[in-house]
Design an enzyme around this catalytic site. Structure first.
Site, PDB file in Angstrom:
ATOM      1  N   CYS A  78      -4.251   0.243   1.862  1.00 42.26           N
ATOM      2  CA  CYS A  78      -3.366  -0.539   2.729  1.00 42.26           C
ATOM      3  C   CYS A  78      -2.956  -1.841   2.044  1.00 42.26           C
ATOM      4  CB  CYS A  78      -4.053  -0.870   4.048  1.00 42.26           C
ATOM      5  SG  CYS A  78      -3.141  -2.114   4.993  1.00 42.26           S
ATOM      6  N   ILE A  79      -1.663  -2.093   2.014  1.00 51.58           N
ATOM      7  CA  ILE A  79      -1.173  -3.265   1.272  1.00 51.58           C
ATOM      8  C   ILE A  79      -1.621  -4.583   1.890  1.00 51.58           C
ATOM      9  CG2 ILE A  79       1.114  -3.225   2.411  1.00 51.58           C
ATOM     10  CD1 ILE A  79       2.177  -4.222  -0.417  1.00 51.58           C
TER      11      ILE A  79
END
Lengths: 130, 130
Positions: A78-79
């Site tokens: 997840c960024i």
């Protein structure tokens, strides 16, 4: 069966990543499809190639990379969670003006939509967390 | 699970429940969990949230985080309605154990006993817990 996996804890401190790895490996060996492994919360720390555990211990990050390569797994970090915790690929490091990246082989950085999509597309979404 | 899915606009609509178990501060699970909930709204799924154990504190009125130097994200729960996320289920026992009542919460919720909540969970296609 088409299975999505969510890993919510980092390596070593918690059992979650080990259990997820063993589950994914066993599922693949039984012929199931792993649609995606999504790393969230401290789980993003499973994707740094800078880990260097003692030689007599398992290397959790390398183990994921090797399994990913063997089965062409989609391993997504997840960024937003990665930015908070300093996990970067080359593009993100450039964009943020950082001197280097640390993402391990086989992982890619993307958005939370990839987790929701896995929930929609898979027969089961299996969570490994605390 | 296939019989529980409806097809609309060519896409699958699944029942997603996000289970919130942790206090809003002290760990990041509540905050990052809420980020997933907000993203899920863009996928037009049948989304609900359950609040159990210390998770009920996430909805407590009058949160003031100045002294701990963290952002008070509790107003976001009030914005959920705007994302069509209106199914908020709260465990009665968890409220009772913490001396809280529905009047202490900052959004409209449905309070349930554990058996009702368990039945609700059993109906879900995807359950993600934070």
């Amino acid at each position: 069966m088409k299975i999505g996996v969510l890993v919510s804890e980092g390596p070593y401190t918690h059992q979650a990543s080990d259990s997820a790895y063993n589950f994914v490996k066993a599922a693949l060996e039984k012929g199931h499809e792993i649609y995606r492994v999504f790393f969230y919360h401290d789980g993003v720390n499973n994707a740094t190639r800078f880990t260097e555990p003692p030689r007599d211990d398992r290397n959790i990050v390398n183990r994921w990379s090797e399994l990913g390569k063997q089965y062409n797994l989609d391993m997504v970090v997840c960024i937003a969670a990665a930015q908070r915790r300093g996990i970067m690929d080359e593009n993100e490091a450039k964009r943020q003006g950082k001197s280097g990246d640390n993402i391990a082989e086989g992982f890619r950085i993307s958005g939370l939509g990839q987790l929701v999509e896995a929930g929609i597309q898979c027969d089961r979404l299996v969570t490994f967390g605390d | 699970m296939t019989d529980e899915m409806d097809m609309e606009e060519g896409g699958v609509i699944k029942k997603f429940m996000f289970v919130n178990r942790k206090a809003p501060y002290g760990t990041i699970y509540a905050l990052e969990g809420l980020e997933v909930v907000l993203i899920s709204a863009a996928f037009e799924q049948d989304v609900s949230m359950a609040f159990i154990d210390d998770g009920v504190y996430e909805l407590a009125k009058g949160q003031d985080t100045k002294a701990i130097g963290q952002k008070n994200f509790s107003p976001t729960y009030r914005a959920l309605e705007g994302y069509d996320i209106e199914k908020l289920y709260v465990d009665q026992k968890s409220l009772d154990e913490r001396g809280l009542t529905e009047a202490d919460l900052l959004v409209d919720v449905q309070v349930m006993d554990s058996a009702e909540l368990a039945a609700m969970m059993a109906e879900q296609d995807v359950l993600i817990s934070f």
